[in-house]
Design an enzyme around this catalytic site. Sequence first.
Site, PDB file in Angstrom:
ATOM      1  N   ASP A 107      43.054  27.099  15.449  1.00  0.00           N
ATOM      2  CA  ASP A 107      42.868  28.416  16.058  1.00  0.00           C
ATOM      3  C   ASP A 107      41.706  29.114  15.341  1.00  0.00           C
ATOM      4  O   ASP A 107      41.775  29.344  14.130  1.00  0.00           O
ATOM      5  CB  ASP A 107      44.179  29.212  15.886  1.00  0.00           C
ATOM      6  CG  ASP A 107      44.211  30.471  16.739  1.00  0.00           C
ATOM      7  OD1 ASP A 107      43.149  30.840  17.275  1.00  0.00           O
ATOM      8  OD2 ASP A 107      45.282  31.084  16.853  1.00  0.00           O
ATOM      9  N   ASP A 198      39.122  29.226  22.049  1.00  0.00           N
ATOM     10  CA  ASP A 198      39.246  29.225  20.584  1.00  0.00           C
ATOM     11  C   ASP A 198      40.480  28.518  20.052  1.00  0.00           C
ATOM     12  O   ASP A 198      40.801  28.644  18.882  1.00  0.00           O
ATOM     13  CB  ASP A 198      39.223  30.666  20.068  1.00  0.00           C
ATOM     14  CG  ASP A 198      40.457  31.441  20.481  1.00  0.00           C
ATOM     15  OD1 ASP A 198      41.000  31.150  21.555  1.00  0.00           O
ATOM     16  OD2 ASP A 198      40.877  32.328  19.723  1.00  0.00           O
ATOM     17  N   GLU A 199      41.184  27.781  20.884  1.00  0.00           N
ATOM     18  CA  GLU A 199      42.399  27.109  20.427  1.00  0.00           C
ATOM     19  C   GLU A 199      42.468  25.698  20.969  1.00  0.00           C
ATOM     20  O   GLU A 199      42.057  25.448  22.104  1.00  0.00           O
ATOM     21  CB  GLU A 199      43.633  27.841  20.962  1.00  0.00           C
ATOM     22  CG  GLU A 199      44.136  28.955  20.083  1.00  0.00           C
ATOM     23  CD  GLU A 199      45.436  29.532  20.599  1.00  0.00           C
ATOM     24  OE1 GLU A 199      46.396  28.778  20.814  1.00  0.00           O
ATOM     25  OE2 GLU A 199      45.472  30.758  20.817  1.00  0.00           O
ATOM     26  N   CYS A 597      38.049  55.159  67.956  1.00  0.00           N
ATOM     27  CA  CYS A 597      38.502  54.431  69.143  1.00  0.00           C
ATOM     28  C   CYS A 597      38.752  55.415  70.289  1.00  0.00           C
ATOM     29  O   CYS A 597      39.470  56.408  70.121  1.00  0.00           O
ATOM     30  CB  CYS A 597      39.782  53.655  68.827  1.00  0.00           C
ATOM     31  SG  CYS A 597      40.562  52.948  70.272  1.00  0.00           S
ATOM     32  N   CYS A 600      42.842  55.325  71.291  1.00  0.00           N
ATOM     33  CA  CYS A 600      43.891  55.941  70.463  1.00  0.00           C
ATOM     34  C   CYS A 600      43.352  56.878  69.392  1.00  0.00           C
ATOM     35  O   CYS A 600      44.124  57.565  68.729  1.00  0.00           O
ATOM     36  CB  CYS A 600      44.745  54.876  69.791  1.00  0.00           C
ATOM     37  SG  CYS A 600      43.828  53.910  68.593  1.00  0.00           S
ATOM     38  N   HIS A 615      41.601  45.339  66.764  1.00  0.00           N
ATOM     39  CA  HIS A 615      42.029  46.570  67.412  1.00  0.00           C
ATOM     40  C   HIS A 615      41.814  46.482  68.919  1.00  0.00           C
ATOM     41  O   HIS A 615      42.695  46.860  69.709  1.00  0.00           O
ATOM     42  CB  HIS A 615      41.253  47.741  66.811  1.00  0.00           C
ATOM     43  CG  HIS A 615      41.824  49.067  67.173  1.00  0.00           C
ATOM     44  ND1 HIS A 615      42.958  49.585  66.574  1.00  0.00           N
ATOM     45  CD2 HIS A 615      41.433  49.989  68.090  1.00  0.00           C
ATOM     46  CE1 HIS A 615      43.235  50.757  67.111  1.00  0.00           C
ATOM     47  NE2 HIS A 615      42.336  51.032  68.023  1.00  0.00           N
ATOM     48  N   HIS A 619      44.667  46.604  72.038  1.00  0.00           N
ATOM     49  CA  HIS A 619      44.684  47.403  73.273  1.00  0.00           C
ATOM     50  C   HIS A 619      44.658  46.507  74.498  1.00  0.00           C
ATOM     51  O   HIS A 619      45.305  46.808  75.508  1.00  0.00           O
ATOM     52  CB  HIS A 619      43.496  48.371  73.289  1.00  0.00           C
ATOM     53  CG  HIS A 619      43.697  49.540  72.372  1.00  0.00           C
ATOM     54  ND1 HIS A 619      44.789  50.374  72.441  1.00  0.00           N
ATOM     55  CD2 HIS A 619      42.943  50.019  71.342  1.00  0.00           C
ATOM     56  CE1 HIS A 619      44.716  51.315  71.510  1.00  0.00           C
ATOM     57  NE2 HIS A 619      43.599  51.121  70.827  1.00  0.00           N
TER      58      HIS A 619
END
Length: 680
Positions: A107, A198-199, A597, A600, A615, A619
């Site tokens: 380590d 590192d290990e 839109c 709606c 969308h 519709h």
Amino acid sequence: MENGETAGDASRPWQSYHTVYTNAKAGMDGVDKEKVQRIVYEMSKGSKYFENEERKESYMRQKIENMRVQCTKLSTADISHHQKVADRRIAELEATRDLSRIWLHVDMDAFYAAVETLSNPALKGKPMAVGSMSMISTANYEARRYGVRAAMPGFIARKLCPELIFVPVDFLKYTRYSTLTREVFQVYDPNFIATSLDEAYLDITEVCKGRSLASEEIAEELRRGVYEKTGLTCSAGVAPNRLLAKICSDINKPNGQFVLPNDQMAVMTFISSLPIRKIGGIGKVTEHILRDAFGISTCKDMLEKSGLLCALFSRSSADFFLSVGLGLGKTDAPQLQTRKSMSNERTFSATDNQTFLYEKLAELAEMLYADLKKEGLCGKTLTLKLKTAAFEVRTRAMTLQNYILSSEDIFKHASKLLKAELPISIRLIGLRVSHFREEKFGPSDPAQKSITNFILQGDASGNNVVDHSCLESNAVDDFMMDAANYLTCTHNTSDYGCKYPLDIPQLLDSGYDNVVHVEKNNGLLDGEYEEMNSPDSIGRISESHETDIRHFAEMNSPPSCNKSGDNVTTVSNLEVDDAVTSSIQQEEILWVDDYKCSVCGIELPPWFVDERQEHSDFHLAERLQETAESRSSSTIHMMKQRLIPRGKLQNQSRRKKQKPSLDQGKYLPIDIFFTKSNQN
DNA sequence: GGGGGCCTGCTCA
DNA sequence: TTCCATGAGCAGGCCCCC
């Protein structure tokens, strides 16, 4: 409460706030723990993060309480029975003990910080942290004396140590140094296991035998080699298995080593008084549960309370705990590790701005796809991760029929997942792809493409062939959706070319003659745009894909294409009569001010191309449904079914019951992740 | 009815 | 004012399908 630290003291509430100071790291022995806890507590108090931590703590306490209740419910006969089970299991595990191998865990000491100090010797001896004001990756030993440590926010670290120097992270630099250390490891074990930059774990059995050297000498030589090669120090632990070697490497940190002999008595003595938190796999939560519910704080306690562990935990969890008590660990050379998933995530200031969120999602999709491509991987499960403004983490996943082979695919499906969560204020978005295909694909494998690309591009030979293998169940629905989109798109020529905003060049550079470069729509010059959207160019697509779509149409009834060679394919090509068509056409969506839109009133900016398309489909489906209801047309009914996005159908039939959100204060799960499934 | 796939949430490093 | 990123694994529960 059995433990005063957990219970806390009303006048010192920070004692029960474990978030940052959960385990002393090397170099932190002399730290005033209470002072650090108080500062961290005071700086965190009142924040959303703090609230979430409290919520998590409260959940943990609930789990502990449940475990205690279960303990009290055990009868004498139960306890006796489970003790017998535990004793038998301990004997079985003991029989597997292997003391024939010598493992070394190496380590690097405060790796990132040490590398930075090498680059800039002026930092030597001064408290320094690698990271930023928001988060620290690592701190040098001078800084650790103040309680500064990895995974601590920089602003808290500065409060603990006002003279702290911050150095930004430079992964390239660390990778270069890591490569140098690995050249040294290679000499001692060509098959060493690197667990991070590192290990690493090395099986030094053979090198010890071959050179007639003690493991201690090998460890010293290796550490010296690393120092000579890099100028960096490291620590080593030697033991009969990897679990113990890892613990040993921490004992004489920094720049030290510890050897545990390959002897059962030595192992048992070593492990018996070891705090459970030192064991890899036992973190903050498990430590608290074992300690507060069972009174287990050392590895020896694991064996003493083995009956309880077997009674209340699943077989695999109990086995793990008992192995720890015996000091057992992995000794084999592990199977070649194969990656199981790949992900990408980004944190930002919490926002509910949907434009921003979709942009982030698109960026992540691009990055993730680039990473996948680099490793030649393709998967079929896509997981969206969100962290809400309140730090609640949610994941939403979908498994696709086909492998994901483009960033547009990732974005398209991720958008569906995100859309289902909106509106939401979030601070992190992540994407993960898993369920990888066994064999890897090349950088540009034209054999598999998303259906959307397929429709637009045709096969590698430039022909347009429907891949029957791709047209099963859900895929058929996808194809139907895309075909429908395609048709509605061409119906409105001004929208065409905006459908696939993320089509990327490499998919189009494969020699397809009939490719229309729709990917350029974002940065298109006006003239190019007009040319691209001219009836001629649309005609090219219609003609070149006519065969596919007709073929497909024959298999699936609607939709089908106009074979007449008309340049613009319209919705009238569907097997829907003229009256229906005109009705739909009348309902065609207009985006008022290119934003709202007309049907709606929902607002969707122009760059939400897929969203707008969906969308419109919605519709359209709505209209078709109305018409179908009034006319009882079976064909229309079928079309209507097809036009409901598959995800929605799936959601209805298969979606798991949603747990109430934490925000709503109703979230009270009672099961612990590794408890027995049959417990009441 | 049960096996197993799928998804979510959680844990840990 | 500010609390990460990434990878991997597992338990539990839902639900499809045989």
